[in-house]
Design an enzyme around this catalytic site. Sequence first.
Site, PDB file in Angstrom:
ATOM      1  CB  SER A  72      29.529  32.790  43.794  1.00  0.00           C
ATOM      2  OG  SER A  72      29.671  31.487  43.269  1.00  0.00           O
ATOM      3  CG  ASP A 122      37.157  30.300  45.581  1.00  0.00           C
ATOM      4  OD1 ASP A 122      36.735  29.131  45.437  1.00  0.00           O
ATOM      5  OD2 ASP A 122      36.443  31.298  45.374  1.00  0.00           O
ATOM      6  CG  HIS A 179      33.246  30.259  46.444  1.00  0.00           C
ATOM      7  ND1 HIS A 179      33.875  30.811  45.339  1.00  0.00           N
ATOM      8  CD2 HIS A 179      31.923  30.292  46.155  1.00  0.00           C
ATOM      9  CE1 HIS A 179      32.985  31.148  44.439  1.00  0.00           C
ATOM     10  NE2 HIS A 179      31.789  30.853  44.900  1.00  0.00           N
TER      11      HIS A 179
END
Length: 626
Positions: A230, A399, A425
């Site tokens: 991320s 995602d 995610h």
Amino acid sequence: MALHIPFLSRLHIWEYFSLMLSVLLIALESLIAVITIALPTPIINVCYRLTRSIWDKLSSPTSRRNRQKKKAVWSAIATASDFTELCDLYGYYAEEHIVQTGDGYLLGLHRLGWRRGEEDVRVNAGPGKGGVKKKVVYMHHGLMMNSEVWVCLSEKERCLPFELVDRGYDVWLGNNRGNKYSKKCVHTAPTSTAFWNFSMDQFAFHDIPDSIAYILSTTHQPSLSYVGFSQGTAQAFATLSIHPTLNDKVDVFIALAPAMSPKGLTSGIVDSFVKASPDVLFLAFGRRAILGSATMWQSILYPPIFVRLIDTSLRFLFGWTGNNITPHQKLASYPHLYSFTSTKSVVHWFQIIRNGVFQMYDDEAPNPITSNRAKYYKVAKFPTKNIKTPIVLVYGGSDSLVDINVMLRELPRHTIAKEIPHYEHLDFLWASSVHELVFPHVFEALDEYAGIDGYHEQRKEKRFRSPGRYRGLLPESGALPGPEGDDGGDESSSSPSALRARKVSQNTRRISFSEKPEAIPNSQPQSTPAPISRIPHPATSQAAVSGRLHSPVQSSPSVPPPALRTPNQHVADSPAGSLNASQITARSSTSRPEGWWSSDEVAGTGHSGPTTPELLQRSPSRQSFD
């Protein structure tokens, strides 16, 4: 036509209403946090027991039995106080290091350099000091997280740092300034506003390069491999783009759930914040740490209720279902999900989403009345096309924070993109199938690019080659665990069989893997005693991976990486047998961005039989967690 408010902004009237409602909710949450801090501990305990009683009455008997069956696992992980205690639950020794950045922040680093049983061995001690030399891997967390998110898993084989350690890597895990392990500065105190005056710019200019420099100096290695999740990937994109010499110190950059220019948020209410001025966000959250009351809710709520609250919030904000993560994994990991960060770093992301550009922080708040501001003022972008380090993107098709088309346009041509269609995610951290769908891509990239000394120099010459055939290692997207709720049955994970198939379309920016990599000089083999763990593991999965995990770093894994498969091998050679034509999805290479790869393009086999977790025999000297 929608009604606009003249001379104020581009927001619609209903967006202003949503904005005011969000501010009221934030104010209410802050008031509750202040009241909770003032409450004595006995009253907080009463609230905890009350929520537990209410939840037990509303839950079915099957749900209560399932939670009790897994409580020995998730309870120990959820209540672990820090990173070293989490590692100790599985029998791994972890070191803690402190690095000082150029602007005075003290960052915590964690090191996992030893397999279980080899704690007395010197690892990367330097020339002439004995011990073993290992390849270094650096891992970095996401937004509002810390290094604990990598190791708070309920099964060891799904923990990427532990798997890398058992494969012979020297693993380091970083932390951003301001979080649980980096809340100190030599110039200012965390109680001051100046301490929290940082955004992703400071992460890119100081935190990441200073951490890498410290690790390479400590391990006496010329380079390392970077694995980010991320925002940890965004920090690497930014760092490598503005530090040209740092590209020579990173063998490969593996981006899990990469973040660069998100498409936006699912919630219309929160999306109004994205479009609003940053001053509104500072007014709502303050100029210090954001959402500091998250730990308060965790302390007064019964764990299943806290998990349900987090799931509801993630669905509201991002549209994530969380179906790929088992309930007992959520109970174990959600208490470690949040860590402190600055409001300014979140505002930075809001600026990126609003403008659709991966840019540096805009210190000058835009004037909504001035329409031609862009003509005279331009915020500096991170020059990501300048990155020379090989990049491997592994992203989820479900995602909502990944816009792969925008990302590939802003990255260099040697970027490799791989899609797992059903993944969201957080699945790249905690999904029940993460070790089957994600880890093979990580191991493949490390085997292909990472090296030591002369081997590293030889591999650098092969980084940028013409596109070649790719043979994937993925189960079919249909072989997935179904949604598991509180009333689900047995929560044991299934093991979908892997399939090796040939890629249909060849028009991708792919590095050729036709050449067999040279052998690496073998390090001194270390004898590994029987695994000692304070967490029960599934017996079948332990037996399946024991031979592979305890091999030295230079030996090839039991499952060869997909890139090293023989190109002439046919699909019929797979253990799953031949495939029907309907099982292979062929797509035109002109209908997608260059450099795009999807697991939809390989066929798969069905589920293998579900494995029933059996608790391992516990050592009499270990204390029970029941």
